[in-house]
Design an enzyme around this catalytic site. Sequence first.
Site, PDB file in Angstrom:
ATOM      1  CG  MET A 135      -0.318  -0.033   2.549  1.00 25.91           C
ATOM      2  SD  MET A 135      -1.508  -0.322   3.900  1.00 25.91           S
ATOM      3  CE  MET A 135      -1.981  -2.027   3.615  1.00 25.91           C
ATOM      4  CB  CYS A 136       1.254   4.022   1.065  1.00 28.62           C
ATOM      5  SG  CYS A 136       1.768   5.738   1.331  1.00 28.62           S
ATOM      6  CB  ILE A 137       5.346   5.168  -1.286  1.00 29.82           C
ATOM      7  CG1 ILE A 137       6.386   5.558  -2.352  1.00 29.82           C
ATOM      8  CG2 ILE A 137       6.017   4.648  -0.018  1.00 29.82           C
ATOM      9  CD1 ILE A 137       5.817   6.283  -3.547  1.00 29.82           C
ATOM     10  N   PRO A 139       4.166  -0.014  -3.358  1.00 27.46           N
ATOM     11  CG  PRO A 139       1.881  -0.135  -3.919  1.00 27.46           C
ATOM     12  CD  PRO A 139       2.841   0.527  -2.966  1.00 27.46           C
ATOM     13  CB  THR A 190      -5.033  -0.071  -1.664  1.00 22.62           C
ATOM     14  OG1 THR A 190      -6.134   0.858  -1.650  1.00 22.62           O
ATOM     15  CG2 THR A 190      -4.374  -0.067  -0.298  1.00 22.62           C
TER      16      THR A 190
END
Length: 219
Positions: A135-137, A139, A190
Amino acid sequence: MAKKVAVLLSGCGVYDGSEIYEAVLTLLRLDQSGAEYQCIAPNDEMMHVINHATGEEMSESRNMLVEAARLARGNVQDLAEAKQESFDALILPGGFGAAKNLCDFAVKGSEMSVRPDVLSFVRSFHQAEKPVGLMCIAPVMMPVIFGKGVKCTIGTDPDVADEIRTMGGDHQDRGVDDVCIDPVNKLVSTPAYMLATGMHEASKGIFTLVDEILSMIKK
């Protein structure tokens, strides 16, 4: 038997470690779903330490494992001792620690590399066909870890999306309450606080990510 999920942390604090709300919402949803979880972190120094009251860098060093223990209420495992075989799935919350400590995307962009121990651990879940959520950064690491063509999202930031595409990832724009699913690779991502303005917004996508990860576990 309860499903058991590893949660890989990178410290404690949005600017230099794991994003606290993302981590807590992840653990909350796992607990609500009847799953067991184990927080894990590398036993190594963080890239740097940020004063979260001022945003300024501090002249001290902190350890990822020690800081992650704040989030885990002390129950955190050294990454060097963690074994993929002990878990059914893996989730990586975001926060700048994911881009500074688990990899060096914050410094090198698309020329980034992932810490060898993190790379080996996360990749072992993929090789075992176990689901992984990011999630967030976090990925941004997916093309390096899982290979070119991997589907993922960090939200709608065009610059970060372009960096992911440069590395060979198939970035998909998603809203804060949505997820991107790569069913072939059993991956879910996400945006979380890449887009969220509060916990209620962030919880929607995070809860969906956790639900999707748990649904992919073979039992």
